[in-house]
Design a protein around this motif. Structure first.
Motif, PDB file in Angstrom:
ATOM      1  N   MET A   1      14.979  20.043 -53.096  1.00 29.61           N
ATOM      2  CA  MET A   1      14.770  18.790 -52.379  1.00 29.61           C
ATOM      3  C   MET A   1      14.764  17.605 -53.338  1.00 29.61           C
ATOM      4  O   MET A   1      14.726  17.774 -54.546  1.00 29.61           O
ATOM      5  N   LYS A   2      14.779  16.396 -52.752  1.00 32.70           N
ATOM      6  CA  LYS A   2      14.888  15.182 -53.563  1.00 32.70           C
ATOM      7  C   LYS A   2      13.762  14.196 -53.208  1.00 32.70           C
ATOM      8  O   LYS A   2      13.246  14.245 -52.091  1.00 32.70           O
ATOM      9  N   GLY A   3      13.429  13.332 -54.120  1.00 35.27           N
ATOM     10  CA  GLY A   3      12.406  12.328 -53.845  1.00 35.27           C
ATOM     11  C   GLY A   3      12.669  11.063 -54.632  1.00 35.27           C
ATOM     12  O   GLY A   3      13.240  11.113 -55.732  1.00 35.27           O
ATOM     13  N   LEU A   4      12.298   9.927 -54.041  1.00 39.01           N
ATOM     14  CA  LEU A   4      12.421   8.650 -54.753  1.00 39.01           C
ATOM     15  C   LEU A   4      11.050   7.976 -54.778  1.00 39.01           C
ATOM     16  O   LEU A   4      10.366   7.933 -53.759  1.00 39.01           O
ATOM     17  N   ILE A   5      10.653   7.532 -55.947  1.00 37.36           N
ATOM     18  CA  ILE A   5       9.378   6.807 -56.047  1.00 37.36           C
ATOM     19  C   ILE A   5       9.672   5.340 -56.331  1.00 37.36           C
ATOM     20  O   ILE A   5      10.416   5.010 -57.262  1.00 37.36           O
ATOM     21  N   LEU A   6       9.117   4.474 -55.486  1.00 40.97           N
ATOM     22  CA  LEU A   6       9.303   3.027 -55.657  1.00 40.97           C
ATOM     23  C   LEU A   6       8.341   2.523 -56.720  1.00 40.97           C
ATOM     24  O   LEU A   6       7.132   2.520 -56.529  1.00 40.97           O
ATOM     25  N   VAL A   7       8.890   2.168 -57.881  1.00 44.25           N
ATOM     26  CA  VAL A   7       8.022   1.810 -59.000  1.00 44.25           C
ATOM     27  C   VAL A   7       8.227   0.372 -59.449  1.00 44.25           C
ATOM     28  O   VAL A   7       7.948   0.025 -60.596  1.00 44.25           O
ATOM     29  N   GLY A   8       8.787  -0.441 -58.545  1.00 40.77           N
ATOM     30  CA  GLY A   8       9.066  -1.817 -58.944  1.00 40.77           C
ATOM     31  C   GLY A   8       7.854  -2.705 -58.837  1.00 40.77           C
ATOM     32  O   GLY A   8       6.726  -2.232 -58.729  1.00 40.77           O
ATOM     33  N   GLY A   9       8.094  -3.980 -58.849  1.00 45.85           N
ATOM     34  CA  GLY A   9       6.998  -4.942 -58.773  1.00 45.85           C
ATOM     35  C   GLY A   9       6.359  -5.070 -60.142  1.00 45.85           C
ATOM     36  O   GLY A   9       6.583  -4.242 -61.022  1.00 45.85           O
ATOM     37  N   TYR A  10       5.572  -6.104 -60.342  1.00 47.64           N
ATOM     38  CA  TYR A  10       5.003  -6.365 -61.659  1.00 47.64           C
ATOM     39  C   TYR A  10       3.555  -5.914 -61.798  1.00 47.64           C
ATOM     40  O   TYR A  10       2.942  -6.076 -62.835  1.00 47.64           O
ATOM     41  N   GLY A  11       3.008  -5.366 -60.732  1.00 47.10           N
ATOM     42  CA  GLY A  11       1.627  -4.893 -60.808  1.00 47.10           C
ATOM     43  C   GLY A  11       0.649  -6.005 -61.100  1.00 47.10           C
ATOM     44  O   GLY A  11      -0.382  -5.786 -61.725  1.00 47.10           O
ATOM     45  N   THR A  12       0.958  -7.223 -60.637  1.00 49.24           N
ATOM     46  CA  THR A  12       0.117  -8.386 -60.964  1.00 49.24           C
ATOM     47  C   THR A  12      -1.325  -8.215 -60.500  1.00 49.24           C
ATOM     48  O   THR A  12      -2.242  -8.703 -61.153  1.00 49.24           O
ATOM     49  N   ARG A  13      -1.520  -7.479 -59.396  1.00 48.24           N
ATOM     50  CA  ARG A  13      -2.879  -7.344 -58.867  1.00 48.24           C
ATOM     51  C   ARG A  13      -3.738  -6.422 -59.730  1.00 48.24           C
ATOM     52  O   ARG A  13      -4.936  -6.373 -59.559  1.00 48.24           O
ATOM     53  N   LEU A  14      -3.093  -5.690 -60.650  1.00 52.36           N
ATOM     54  CA  LEU A  14      -3.867  -4.822 -61.540  1.00 52.36           C
ATOM     55  C   LEU A  14      -3.934  -5.384 -62.967  1.00 52.36           C
ATOM     56  O   LEU A  14      -4.225  -4.681 -63.925  1.00 52.36           O
ATOM     57  N   ARG A  15      -3.678  -6.679 -63.104  1.00 52.00           N
ATOM     58  CA  ARG A  15      -3.869  -7.324 -64.396  1.00 52.00           C
ATOM     59  C   ARG A  15      -5.360  -7.365 -64.719  1.00 52.00           C
ATOM     60  O   ARG A  15      -6.158  -7.463 -63.789  1.00 52.00           O
ATOM     61  N   PRO A  16      -5.780  -7.305 -65.971  1.00 48.32           N
ATOM     62  CA  PRO A  16      -4.983  -7.369 -67.199  1.00 48.32           C
ATOM     63  C   PRO A  16      -4.429  -6.027 -67.682  1.00 48.32           C
ATOM     64  O   PRO A  16      -3.739  -5.991 -68.684  1.00 48.32           O
ATOM     65  N   LEU A  17      -4.722  -4.925 -66.964  1.00 49.06           N
ATOM     66  CA  LEU A  17      -4.234  -3.624 -67.448  1.00 49.06           C
ATOM     67  C   LEU A  17      -2.717  -3.608 -67.533  1.00 49.06           C
ATOM     68  O   LEU A  17      -2.124  -3.128 -68.501  1.00 49.06           O
ATOM     69  N   THR A  18      -2.065  -4.190 -66.500  1.00 48.43           N
ATOM     70  CA  THR A  18      -0.604  -4.152 -66.417  1.00 48.43           C
ATOM     71  C   THR A  18       0.089  -5.179 -67.325  1.00 48.43           C
ATOM     72  O   THR A  18       1.304  -5.278 -67.316  1.00 48.43           O
ATOM     73  N   LEU A  19      -0.692  -5.913 -68.113  1.00 51.15           N
ATOM     74  CA  LEU A  19      -0.059  -6.821 -69.078  1.00 51.15           C
ATOM     75  C   LEU A  19       0.486  -6.028 -70.263  1.00 51.15           C
ATOM     76  O   LEU A  19       1.395  -6.475 -70.959  1.00 51.15           O
ATOM     77  N   THR A  20      -0.086  -4.848 -70.515  1.00 50.09           N
ATOM     78  CA  THR A  20       0.390  -4.056 -71.659  1.00 50.09           C
ATOM     79  C   THR A  20       0.982  -2.702 -71.250  1.00 50.09           C
ATOM     80  O   THR A  20       1.726  -2.104 -72.014  1.00 50.09           O
TER      81      THR A  20
END
Ligand code: GDD
Ligand code: MG
Length: 362
Positions: A1-20
């Motif tokens: 089987m196959k799967g796609l994970i949507l991993v886009g976006g900048y994760g701004t709501r989880l800043r400051p963790l997503t800054l690095t």
């Protein structure tokens, strides 16, 4: 089987963790968020996983390639030159997703639950429609996609309303789908929303069904929900009798997950709902609860920490007090005796005076 994970976006709501660190690689319960999903997909028999990305793919390629062997899956990266939304990426990955007639999974990368993929396949094949959405109930449905049903046909979706302004119901889209390959024919190669553009067409065709999720569910894309999701996840480990939880005792209260390389000082009390990452050092007499400490961070003697995410390589000083959904980025220093309430501290900062109200320290 196959799967796609949507991993886009900048994760701004989880800043400051997503800054690095890109959001899918931020450790949830001591494991990159996206690995929880890759593991569950592999367990359900998925062999081809597409990661749909538009942000810093190099870091993700480096980190995730090594898991291909471990989980026995092929991971490919489908890189967008402009953000294609939540439907466009399916069109972009058409070659993999249409390589056979079997249905494929689509996952939002920031949702945590006991992914019921095997049951979902069975349910999907049994109803014969083109798509199935996993549904869960929430108290505050306005920040999600809401699913409405006819009473006569309880699983066939009658209406799908993304981020409703007025209350239409509280059964929401959990961000996990299984779709037949033909659904891709409904999508154009441009930025499009699966929730706003594709689902309404399937509803119109009376071919979109919903599957009720059992157990906990959380979108962990914001600090408060990340902490709440950690508590729910640890509780589900406890219910399953999972051996990875620390044993309760004089220094451990409730559900706590501790990396084997972390150290806890004398007289410290950890828990409930705490995860300690690799090489974390908890000093003597520290009190920490409802918090996450990421790799290589130190909480010095007698600090008091509650509802806080301590990012990587950070230091919390002696007798410091942190609370109110405080989030420290990478390499932050909180000086001795400092009080921090609800601050988001950007990477590489040193905090030497009290922060009494919700604020961003940069
Ligand atoms: N590849 C790619 N490209 N991925 C994207 C893009 C894009 O342009 N935009 C968003 N994504 C990914 C996000 O990384 C996330 O995994 C997923 O698509 C959903 O985006 P969010 O920004 O997290 O949406 P949301 O949380 O506001 O709402 C969605 O999730 C809810 C459940 O948590 C919707 O699907 C709602 O209907 C749903 O209830
Ligand atoms: Mg989300």
């Amino acid at each position: 089987m196959k799967g796609l994970i949507l991993v886009g976006g900048y994760g701004t709501r989880l800043r400051p963790l997503t800054l690095t660190v890109p959001k899918p690689l931020v450790e949830f319960a001591n494991k990159p968020m996206i690995l929880h999903q890759i593991e569950a997909l592999a367990k359900a028999g998925v062999t081809d996983i597409v990661l749909a990305v538009n942000y810093r793919p190099e870091v993700m390629v480096n980190t995730l390639k090594k898991y291909e062997k471990e989980y026995g899956v092929n991971i490919t990266f489908s890189v967008e030159t402009e953000p294609l939304g939540t439907a466009g990426p399916l069109k972009l990955a058409e070659e993999v997703l249409k390589k056979d007639d079997s249905p494929f999974f689509v996952l939002n990368s920031d949702v945590i639950c006991e992914y019921p993929f095997e049951e979902l396949v069975k349910f999907h094949k049994a109803h014969g429609g083109k798509g199935t959405i996993v549904a869960t109930k929430v108290d505050e449905p306005s920040k999600y996609g809401v699913i409405v049903h006819d009473i006569a046909t309880p699983n066939l979706i009658d209406r799908f309303v993304e981020k409703p302004v007025e209350f239409v119901g509280n059964r929401i889209n959990a961000g996990l789908y299984i779709l037949n390959p033909e659904v891709i024919d409904l999508i154009e190669m441009k930025p499009t929303s699966i929730e706003k553009e594709t689902f309404p067409i399937l509803v119109e065709q009376r071919s979109l069904y919903s599957f009720d999720l059992e157990g906990f569910w959380m979108d962990v894309g914001q600090p408060k929900d990340f902490l709440a999701g950690t508590a729910l996840y640890l509780n589900s480990l406890k219910k399953k009798g999972d051996k990875s939880l620390a044993e309760e005792g004089e220094q451990i209260k409730g559900n706590v997950l501790i990396d084997p390389t972390a150290k806890i000082g004398e007289g410290a009390l950890v828990g409930p709902n705490v995860t300690l990452g690799p090489n974390v050092v908890i000093g003597n007499g520290v009190r920490i609860q409802d918090s996450v400490v990421l790799a290589n961070s130190t909480i010095k003697d007698h600090a008091w920490v509650k509802k806080t995410i301590v990012g990587w390589n950070s230091t919390v000083g002696k007798w410091a007090r942190l609370e109110g959904v405080t989030v420290l980025g990478d390499d932050v220093e909180i000086k001795d005796e400092i009080y921090v309430n609800g601050a988001k501290v950007l990477p590489h900062k040193s905090v030497s005076s009290n922060v009494e109200k919700e604020s961003i320290i940069m």
